[in-house]
Each structure stands twice: as C-alpha cells, then as structure tokens.
Design a protein around this motif. Structure first.
Motif, PDB file in Angstrom:
ATOM      1  N   CYS A 191       0.853  -1.187   0.000  1.00  0.00           N
ATOM      2  CA  CYS A 191       0.000   0.000   0.000  1.00  0.00           C
ATOM      3  C   CYS A 191       0.891   1.239   0.000  1.00  0.00           C
ATOM      4  O   CYS A 191       1.756   1.380   0.854  1.00  0.00           O
ATOM      5  N   CYS A 238      -0.066   3.103   3.646  1.00  0.00           N
ATOM      6  CA  CYS A 238       0.222   2.543   4.972  1.00  0.00           C
ATOM      7  C   CYS A 238       1.190   1.358   4.929  1.00  0.00           C
ATOM      8  O   CYS A 238       1.498   0.775   5.948  1.00  0.00           O
ATOM      9  N   ARG A 246       0.784  -1.606   4.030  1.00  0.00           N
ATOM     10  CA  ARG A 246       0.243  -2.954   4.176  1.00  0.00           C
ATOM     11  C   ARG A 246       0.622  -3.775   2.933  1.00  0.00           C
ATOM     12  O   ARG A 246       0.703  -3.243   1.830  1.00  0.00           O
ATOM     13  N   CYS A 265      -6.349  -1.503  -0.530  1.00  0.00           N
ATOM     14  CA  CYS A 265      -5.768  -1.790   0.785  1.00  0.00           C
ATOM     15  C   CYS A 265      -6.905  -2.075   1.763  1.00  0.00           C
ATOM     16  O   CYS A 265      -7.777  -1.233   1.975  1.00  0.00           O
ATOM     17  N   CYS A 301      -6.405   0.523   5.054  1.00  0.00           N
ATOM     18  CA  CYS A 301      -6.688   1.957   5.046  1.00  0.00           C
ATOM     19  C   CYS A 301      -7.566   2.366   3.859  1.00  0.00           C
ATOM     20  O   CYS A 301      -7.789   3.550   3.641  1.00  0.00           O
ATOM     21  N   THR A 333      -7.071   2.597   0.828  1.00  0.00           N
ATOM     22  CA  THR A 333      -6.456   3.273  -0.319  1.00  0.00           C
ATOM     23  C   THR A 333      -6.684   2.451  -1.584  1.00  0.00           C
ATOM     24  O   THR A 333      -6.617   1.226  -1.547  1.00  0.00           O
TER      25      THR A 333
HETATM   26 ZN   LIG Z   1      -3.136   1.047   3.250  1.00  0.00          ZN
END
Ligand SMILES: [Zn+2]
Length: 247
Positions: free
Chosen positions: A156, A159, A161, A173, A176, A178
């Motif tokens: 991501c 964040c 991830r 994601c 978050c 995204t």
């Molecule tokens: Zn994220």
C-alpha cells in the motif's frame, strides 16, 4: 531473514563428508574418502556478517537494537557435523536445514517485541535500491537475504500494508482503503532489482499475489515492455521500469 522482531543470518554450506569445525584455528576440515580439504571457518564468517549487518543498520539509522541471530546451515544430507574440540559451542551455531523451522518458531515465540514495522522493512529494501548496487544477487547478498525472505506482493503506498488485493482492475488496501491503479509498478521495480530483471506471466502472478493469468497479462501489456518468446512462455524485460525511478 528479516522479521519485524528479529533478523536471522544464514550461512548455507552444501558440503558433504565429515565436517570438522576447528574453532581454535578457525578452519573447517572436510574429510571425504581419502582426502582432506580445508575451508575458512564458516562460524567466523557468519559472525563477521552479523557484525557488518549491525553496523550497516546503525550507519543507516535503522533500529540496531533488533536482535540478530546467525547460523551456519548445513544442507547436505551426506555431511557429518563434528566439533574438533570438546566444549566447542558448535551446536549453538551450526545446524542442519531440517532444524531451521524449529529455530525460527522458537525465536518467534521468544521475541514478542517488534523493532521494525513493515514500513521499516520496506524502507530497508528501498534504501538498498537507492544505493544502486547494480546486480541483484549482490543486493540480496549484502543483507544475507535469500529470495524467499523478501516480502512479495503489492504494498500500500499509504500505509505499507502488504499484499494489496486486486479488485476490478485496482489495488485495494484492506487496512486503510487506499485504492491504487499502479501500485504494482514499485513492486515490479523491486523485483527487477532484487530478484530478476526479467519476468514471466507465471512469475508475476506469484509475486503480485494474483491468480488470474488475464490480470497478469493485462498488467504486462499495459507496461509496454519488450519481450521474447511467444504467448505463455514470454519473458518480459523489466529493466526500463528501473530507470523511471526519480528522486
Ligand atoms: Zn493502506
């Protein structure tokens, strides 16, 4: 191997025969049939790598308090491990590959505190890329990483991830929320630098965690890469992606 809570360095040896570890004179003696061969002490070697890694982390302002373990791993079944002197702590430093899983599990159990976030691990990889060491195996060797140790998948951009899920042509994601259309670009740049400058459809699917051949095809075609071979066995050249990295 990198883990948020600890790092492990493996020095892998694929020697057969009787392996006599002489820690007093820092040598490894291999006896096989009627001959004797001599090698540098792999324990000393791995200790040196340990020291270098600690310094490298410190120099690049990573958390150098992360516990680091280092082992010599004997992968050849036809090897007999033998300490030269009684009382040598060979058993703590030298292990067969079959014991590794237990070792990792036990480290996992005893190290609950994270020193690195996924983001830090990511930065670690990125820093190596920025250092621009040209050949990929060298990059991995620098940190004594194996290809299997790298986190695969699309990260991501917000964040960090990993891996993101591909849904309807976008990377999502689940942490978050995204949404990114081209987050796979960075993943493929990393692949080109750290693993291999070329990739096939099958390899891309595995690396980006997507099962769909059509999706992989779509991504490869959209990148407009040069390729060799026909249809399924096509090998795509990822090198142009690397030169697009701008600071
Ligand atoms: Zn994220």
């Amino acid at each position: 191997m990198t883990h948020p809570n600890f790092f492990v360095i493996f020095e892998v040896k694929n020697l057969s025969g009787k392996l006599i570890f002489d820690t007093e004179y820092n040598q490894l003696i291999r006896q096989q049939e009627d001959r004797e061969d001599y090698y540098k002490d792999p324990i000393q070697q791995v200790n040196h790598q340990h020291f270098q890694l600690e310094n490298w982390l410190k120099r690049h302002r990573f958390n150098d308090r992360i516990p680091i373990y280092s082992f010599v791993v004997i992968v050849n079944e036809n090897a007999k491990i033998e300490p030269k002197n009684k009382g040598d702590l060979i058993s703590k430093k030298v292990a067969r590959d079959t014991k590794l899983l237990d070792t990792i599990i036990s480290l996992h159990k005893t190290h609950k505190k994270a020193f690195f976030t996924n983001n830090d691990l990511r930065n670690l990889q990125e820093l190596l890329i920025k250092k621009h060491i040209p050949s990929d195996p060298e990059l991995l060797n620098l940190l004594k990483l194996n290809r299997e140790d790298l986190l695969t998948g699309v990260f991501c951009p917000e964040c960090s991830r990993c891996p993101l899920k591909r849904i309807h042509g976008r990377w999502i994601c689940l942490d978050c929320s995204t949404i990114s259309k081209n987050a796979h670009l960075q993943a493929l740049r990393d692949y080109a630098l750290l693993i291999n400058p070329t990739i096939t459809n099958v390899e891309l699917r595995k690396y980006l965690h997507t099962d769909s051949e059509a999706v992989a095809n779509y991504i490869l075609i959209s990148l407009d890469l040069d390729y060799e071979g026909i249809t399924k066995s096509r090998i795509y050249n990822l090198s142009p992606l690397q030169t697009e990295i701008k600071e």
